[in-house]
Design a protein around this motif. Structure first.
Motif, PDB file in Angstrom:
ATOM      1  N   PRO A  66       0.759  -1.294   0.044  1.00 47.07           N
ATOM      2  CA  PRO A  66      -0.031  -0.104  -0.115  1.00 47.07           C
ATOM      3  C   PRO A  66       0.778   1.368  -0.115  1.00 47.07           C
ATOM      4  CG  PRO A  66       0.054  -0.711   2.113  1.00 47.07           C
ATOM      5  CD  PRO A  66       0.959  -1.709   1.329  1.00 47.07           C
ATOM      6  N   VAL A  67       2.429   1.258   0.348  1.00 44.07           N
ATOM      7  CA  VAL A  67       2.996   2.337   0.123  1.00 44.07           C
ATOM      8  C   VAL A  67       3.621   2.508  -1.202  1.00 44.07           C
ATOM      9  CG1 VAL A  67       5.167   3.340   1.076  1.00 44.07           C
ATOM     10  CG2 VAL A  67       3.766   2.022   2.628  1.00 44.07           C
ATOM     11  N   PRO A  68       3.334   3.589  -1.820  1.00 42.86           N
ATOM     12  CA  PRO A  68       3.634   4.086  -3.366  1.00 42.86           C
ATOM     13  C   PRO A  68       5.287   3.890  -3.234  1.00 42.86           C
ATOM     14  CG  PRO A  68       2.051   5.770  -2.380  1.00 42.86           C
ATOM     15  CD  PRO A  68       2.469   4.859  -1.329  1.00 42.86           C
ATOM     16  N   PRO A 112       7.807  15.755  -3.329  1.00 46.87           N
ATOM     17  CA  PRO A 112       8.617  14.285  -3.435  1.00 46.87           C
ATOM     18  C   PRO A 112       7.688  13.131  -3.353  1.00 46.87           C
ATOM     19  CG  PRO A 112       9.663  15.967  -1.970  1.00 46.87           C
ATOM     20  CD  PRO A 112       8.242  16.560  -2.487  1.00 46.87           C
ATOM     21  N   LEU A 113       7.953  12.055  -3.874  1.00 51.74           N
ATOM     22  CA  LEU A 113       7.006  10.881  -3.779  1.00 51.74           C
ATOM     23  C   LEU A 113       7.412  10.418  -2.384  1.00 51.74           C
ATOM     24  CD1 LEU A 113       5.314   8.667  -4.712  1.00 51.74           C
ATOM     25  CD2 LEU A 113       7.363   7.476  -5.557  1.00 51.74           C
ATOM     26  N   ALA A 114       8.609  10.334  -1.801  1.00 53.18           N
ATOM     27  CA  ALA A 114       8.571  10.136  -0.435  1.00 53.18           C
ATOM     28  C   ALA A 114       7.736  10.817   0.570  1.00 53.18           C
ATOM     29  CB  ALA A 114      10.146  10.230  -0.073  1.00 53.18           C
ATOM     30  N   GLU A 115       7.447  12.205   0.426  1.00 54.10           N
ATOM     31  CA  GLU A 115       6.646  12.868   1.291  1.00 54.10           C
ATOM     32  C   GLU A 115       5.109  12.515   0.907  1.00 54.10           C
ATOM     33  OE1 GLU A 115       6.366  17.101   1.707  1.00 54.10           O
ATOM     34  OE2 GLU A 115       8.434  17.147   1.997  1.00 54.10           O
ATOM     35  N   LYS A 116       4.692  12.318  -0.091  1.00 59.07           N
ATOM     36  CA  LYS A 116       3.331  11.858  -0.300  1.00 59.07           C
ATOM     37  C   LYS A 116       3.194  10.490   0.342  1.00 59.07           C
ATOM     38  CE  LYS A 116      -0.281  11.095  -3.809  1.00 59.07           C
ATOM     39  NZ  LYS A 116      -0.174  10.943  -5.400  1.00 59.07           N
ATOM     40  N   THR A 121       0.958   7.352   4.687  1.00 62.51           N
ATOM     41  CA  THR A 121       1.055   6.080   5.874  1.00 62.51           C
ATOM     42  C   THR A 121       0.725   6.791   7.211  1.00 62.51           C
ATOM     43  OG1 THR A 121       2.762   5.231   4.742  1.00 62.51           O
ATOM     44  CG2 THR A 121       2.756   4.883   7.104  1.00 62.51           C
ATOM     45  N   ALA A 122       0.902   7.938   7.481  1.00 60.89           N
ATOM     46  CA  ALA A 122       0.690   8.733   8.637  1.00 60.89           C
ATOM     47  C   ALA A 122      -0.745   8.838   9.044  1.00 60.89           C
ATOM     48  CB  ALA A 122       1.374  10.130   8.676  1.00 60.89           C
ATOM     49  N   LEU A 123      -1.615   9.153   7.893  1.00 58.48           N
ATOM     50  CA  LEU A 123      -2.996   9.319   8.004  1.00 58.48           C
ATOM     51  C   LEU A 123      -3.465   8.040   8.123  1.00 58.48           C
ATOM     52  CD1 LEU A 123      -3.532  11.636   4.951  1.00 58.48           C
ATOM     53  CD2 LEU A 123      -3.833  12.342   7.419  1.00 58.48           C
TER      54      LEU A 123
END
Length: 248
Positions: A66-68, A112-116, A121-123
């Motif tokens: 589920p993590v892009p 950045p993709l890592a931020e998105k 994930t945090a949500l």
């Protein structure tokens, strides 16, 4: 030479037929489309989570869920190029199943993709609903929230959807790539704030703040011109399965 989907009837001899399939069922749905349409398919792309079966007309890609991940971002760029290259006589057949939202990340420019990925994930860890998570995703993406329909216009777009949400909300399933988005940047920013995630992804939060101020164009809304030639059919869901069981 006529493709019938629900009430839509589309001639197949006028332009190209491009098929894009996304989600956990991407490869099976793509194989079914190839079986029906055969050599009418000009080309396309299927993006899934595990080893694909052999497809004759579509390219296949595997991406993170589920993590892009970067594989998904690369596949999203391919998909974007396919859609933007279509003309009025062309047909884009979109096959959507659960997981497509994570599999095809196309962050808005400057995010950045890592931020998105970290924000999504945090949500989820904070207990955000799928509606809340996808409201945020749609406002951080080039393709979600009707973005794919915007890029494919003026081509004819037909989407066949396997629903993974309880109410079959087309704006929520896979973050609604070809469906109008009733939510706003302000809604997305409110979700991030309510879930205590404003500091998780600074660039993403700034983007939402700019959008809420009106500095960035909103996602396509109901009644927008992007959807004049878009037809969407839910072909599988809990509701349909329960109805079938009741009939039996």
């Amino acid at each position: 030479n006529i493709l019938s989907v629900g009430r839509a009837r589309v001639p197949l001899d006028r332009g190209r037929v491009v098929v894009v399939s996304m989600g956990k069922a991407a490869f099976t749905m793509a194989a079914a489309a190839e079986a029906v349409l055969g050599d009418s398919i000009s080309g396309g792309l299927a993006v899934g989570v595990s080893a694909p079966g052999r497809l004759r007309r579509l390219e296949t890609r595997i991406a993170g869920h589920p993590v892009p991940d970067a594989r998904g971002a690369s596949a999203a760029e391919e998909l974007e190029q396919l859609a933007t290259g279509l003309g009025r006589d062309d047909l884009l057949l979109v096959l959507i199943s659960g997981g497509a939202s994570a599999l095809l990340p196309a962050p808005a420019h400057g995010i950045p993709l890592a931020e998105k990925a970290a924000l999504a994930t945090a949500l989820m860890r904070a207990g955000a609903s799928i509606h809340e998570v996808n409201t945020v995703r749609k406002h951080l993406s080039r393709l979600k929230g009707g973005g794919l329909a915007r890029r494919a216009a003026p081509a004819q777009v037909i989407a066949l959807v396997l629903s993974d949400v309880a109410d079959d909300d087309l704006a929520t399933i896979a973050s609604g790539p070809v469906s109008p988005d009733p939510s706003t940047y302000a809604d997305a920013l409110a979700v991030v704030a309510a879930r205590g995630a404003r500091d998780v992804a600074p660039a993403a939060t700034r983007h939402l703040e700019q959008g809420a101020r009106g500095a960035i164009e909103e996602t396509p809304k109901p009644g927008g011109p992007e959807f004049r030639r878009v037809a969407v059919e839910v072909i599988g869901s809990n509701r349909l399965s329960v109805a079938a069981a009741a009939r039996e």
